[in-house]
Motif scaffolding. Sequence first.
Motif, mmCIF file in Angstrom:
data_model
loop_
_atom_site.group_PDB
_atom_site.id
_atom_site.type_symbol
_atom_site.label_atom_id
_atom_site.label_comp_id
_atom_site.label_asym_id
_atom_site.label_seq_id
_atom_site.Cartn_x
_atom_site.Cartn_y
_atom_site.Cartn_z
ATOM 1 N N GLY A 263 0.808 -1.209 0.000
ATOM 2 C CA GLY A 263 0.000 0.000 0.000
ATOM 3 C C GLY A 263 0.839 1.256 0.000
ATOM 4 O O GLY A 263 2.080 1.215 0.051
ATOM 5 N N THR A 264 0.149 2.383 -0.041
ATOM 6 C CA THR A 264 0.791 3.696 -0.108
ATOM 7 C C THR A 264 0.760 4.348 1.268
ATOM 8 O O THR A 264 -0.276 4.338 1.953
ATOM 9 C CB THR A 264 0.060 4.596 -1.119
ATOM 10 O OG1 THR A 264 0.058 3.949 -2.392
ATOM 11 C CG2 THR A 264 0.740 5.936 -1.238
ATOM 12 N N VAL A 265 1.880 4.907 1.658
ATOM 13 C CA VAL A 265 1.957 5.626 2.933
ATOM 14 C C VAL A 265 1.195 6.937 2.793
ATOM 15 O O VAL A 265 1.509 7.770 1.925
ATOM 16 C CB VAL A 265 3.423 5.887 3.327
ATOM 17 C CG1 VAL A 265 3.489 6.674 4.631
ATOM 18 C CG2 VAL A 265 4.193 4.578 3.453
ATOM 19 N N THR A 266 0.179 7.132 3.631
ATOM 20 C CA THR A 266 -0.647 8.343 3.540
ATOM 21 C C THR A 266 -0.243 9.379 4.587
ATOM 22 O O THR A 266 -0.175 10.573 4.278
ATOM 23 C CB THR A 266 -2.134 7.992 3.711
ATOM 24 O OG1 THR A 266 -2.320 7.295 4.964
ATOM 25 C CG2 THR A 266 -2.596 7.076 2.568
ATOM 26 N N THR A 267 0.017 8.950 5.800
ATOM 27 C CA THR A 267 0.399 9.899 6.856
ATOM 28 C C THR A 267 1.540 9.309 7.680
ATOM 29 O O THR A 267 1.685 8.083 7.793
ATOM 30 C CB THR A 267 -0.777 10.203 7.795
ATOM 31 O OG1 THR A 267 -1.207 8.983 8.431
ATOM 32 C CG2 THR A 267 -1.940 10.826 7.038
ATOM 33 N N ILE A 268 2.351 10.198 8.267
ATOM 34 C CA ILE A 268 3.457 9.784 9.130
ATOM 35 C C ILE A 268 3.452 10.674 10.371
ATOM 36 O O ILE A 268 3.418 11.906 10.262
ATOM 37 C CB ILE A 268 4.817 9.919 8.418
ATOM 38 C CG1 ILE A 268 4.854 9.083 7.148
ATOM 39 C CG2 ILE A 268 5.954 9.490 9.346
ATOM 40 C CD1 ILE A 268 6.110 9.281 6.329
ATOM 41 N N ASP A 269 3.480 10.039 11.522
ATOM 42 C CA ASP A 269 3.623 10.759 12.787
ATOM 43 C C ASP A 269 5.012 10.451 13.329
ATOM 44 O O ASP A 269 5.209 9.514 14.097
ATOM 45 C CB ASP A 269 2.533 10.326 13.770
ATOM 46 C CG ASP A 269 2.597 11.118 15.085
ATOM 47 O OD1 ASP A 269 3.455 12.025 15.193
ATOM 48 O OD2 ASP A 269 1.801 10.806 15.989
ATOM 49 N N ALA A 270 5.968 11.282 12.913
ATOM 50 C CA ALA A 270 7.358 11.026 13.268
ATOM 51 C C ALA A 270 7.677 11.386 14.704
ATOM 52 O O ALA A 270 8.753 11.016 15.206
ATOM 53 C CB ALA A 270 8.285 11.803 12.337
ATOM 54 N N GLU A 271 6.786 12.100 15.393
ATOM 55 C CA GLU A 271 7.061 12.543 16.763
ATOM 56 C C GLU A 271 6.359 11.688 17.801
ATOM 57 O O GLU A 271 6.418 11.999 18.992
ATOM 58 C CB GLU A 271 6.617 14.005 16.924
ATOM 59 C CG GLU A 271 7.215 14.957 15.907
ATOM 60 C CD GLU A 271 8.732 14.966 15.951
ATOM 61 O OE1 GLU A 271 9.298 14.788 17.046
ATOM 62 O OE2 GLU A 271 9.349 15.139 14.885
#
Length: 504
Positions: free
Chosen positions: A366-374
Amino acid sequence: MIQLTSLLRMRAAHAGNAQRASQLRHLHLSDQPLMLLALKQTGPAARPLAVMLGTDPHRPQLLVAPPSGSTAPMLAALADTVTAYINACQRHREHLPATNNKPARWRYTDAPQILVPNPQTVQHLKDLGDDLRFRSVDDQAPGSRAVQCLGHWLTYLTDRADLPGSAALIPMTSFLGMHWISGQSPFEDEDLATLLAWIDPPRHAASGRDAALEAEDPATHRPAGPATDAPFDNDHLAPLFDAYARARRRALDHEQTRTLQELDRLLATYLQPTWDLMWQAYTLLQALPEAKSTARRWDHERTVFTDECTYLTQDGRPRPARDNAIAAAVRLARMEHAAVAFAAERTADDPFVRAELRTTGKAFGGTVTTIDAEHTLRGPSGRTQWRPRLTVSTPDPVPMEPGQLLACHTYRSARYKICEVTPADGDTLVELEITAGMGTMDRPNHAVLPDAGAFLVFTIAPAPYRMPEFPAREQTPWTHGGPPADQPDHSNEGEGEGEGEEEQ
């Protein structure tokens, strides 16, 4: 059979040519492998008839055993050739520095690799090794010690062939089948001539299917061994065997010599087409780019070979004819671990393997839609831990449950945990948390963070392997090789006599 493999087999049958199942080669190929073809006589399973072997495609060596009598001279010549090849792999060594788990050591820079036509030849060599390694050494008989050593190496090589991912002894049909799918059945794929016809048909053939049908004609294409075909036995071998037997009864040495020369020519003609096919297959496989994990497995192969050489020098006792219960359990555990590790590395290396797993629900892309890096959380000790999260939108079915650990081919050192699976408009949203490979709060590894919009494939992560703890032999029951059972009390004459005999 997995869906994608079945689809490719149907496409191959429809198109008339084999379909590529992988763009990468998953086993190491030596620059100078030892090709080995073997034929056995009808009757005793391990009695050899002929062996064609060598490292030069243009100069094979043919060894033929007499129809009757001793096979010692032929086996001694075979032992000399194989041992010389193995000794050549011990010319150079390298130093390995100490690690956290192992002290500094050395290993050979090369290891032997023997290529045979099919799994049946592997079994024949295993039977031959079981026979030879227990033969007594007669210092008055030249070559007897070398023959016993050959039995040891054949046992070692055939044992390695049982481990997935090993490249010490490889049946060529299995090697080809790992990278091409033909339009015939898997059972038919065990024939080297027909399988190669599907993969690389000759120029005059209209298709691989037509070439495979032509290769099935026993009058023009002989089996790759170790068993010969019945018409060849009846029409060609039997008359020569009878002529040799008559000459031997009459002590006609010149007739025996002439018959053996005719047998040599006959078997050379029989084996030469398969010899050419083996080198054709080698060229096809060598042209494939090597997968990333192949080098690591070959390094391990060299380590195991070095350990075996050390054992042969320091101890040298032959392996037992049968494993005891503990040795069998250890062997089975190693085979299972090798299968899991090889499958995981092929998955990380090969897009085709990942595509197959997606058809079975053991992976999704699948495609990465959101990232919460914190994103952080508090660990069991109360310390803050860095646990980045990302959301992946996938059209694939996701039958996995929250808490399942995943791996990704792009970030091999990282591990991901499913936090939530949410059906959406036609797709499924999977929220993942990175649980390994991302470093710490003080030293974060931002390289494991994908970019938004990246397409990734996630597979089920293999569980960390730990060798099971097995009891010592003396701690197993007598039925599994441990101490003998307590002897029955014979104080009352006639009582328990049958039981005592049965226990013994």
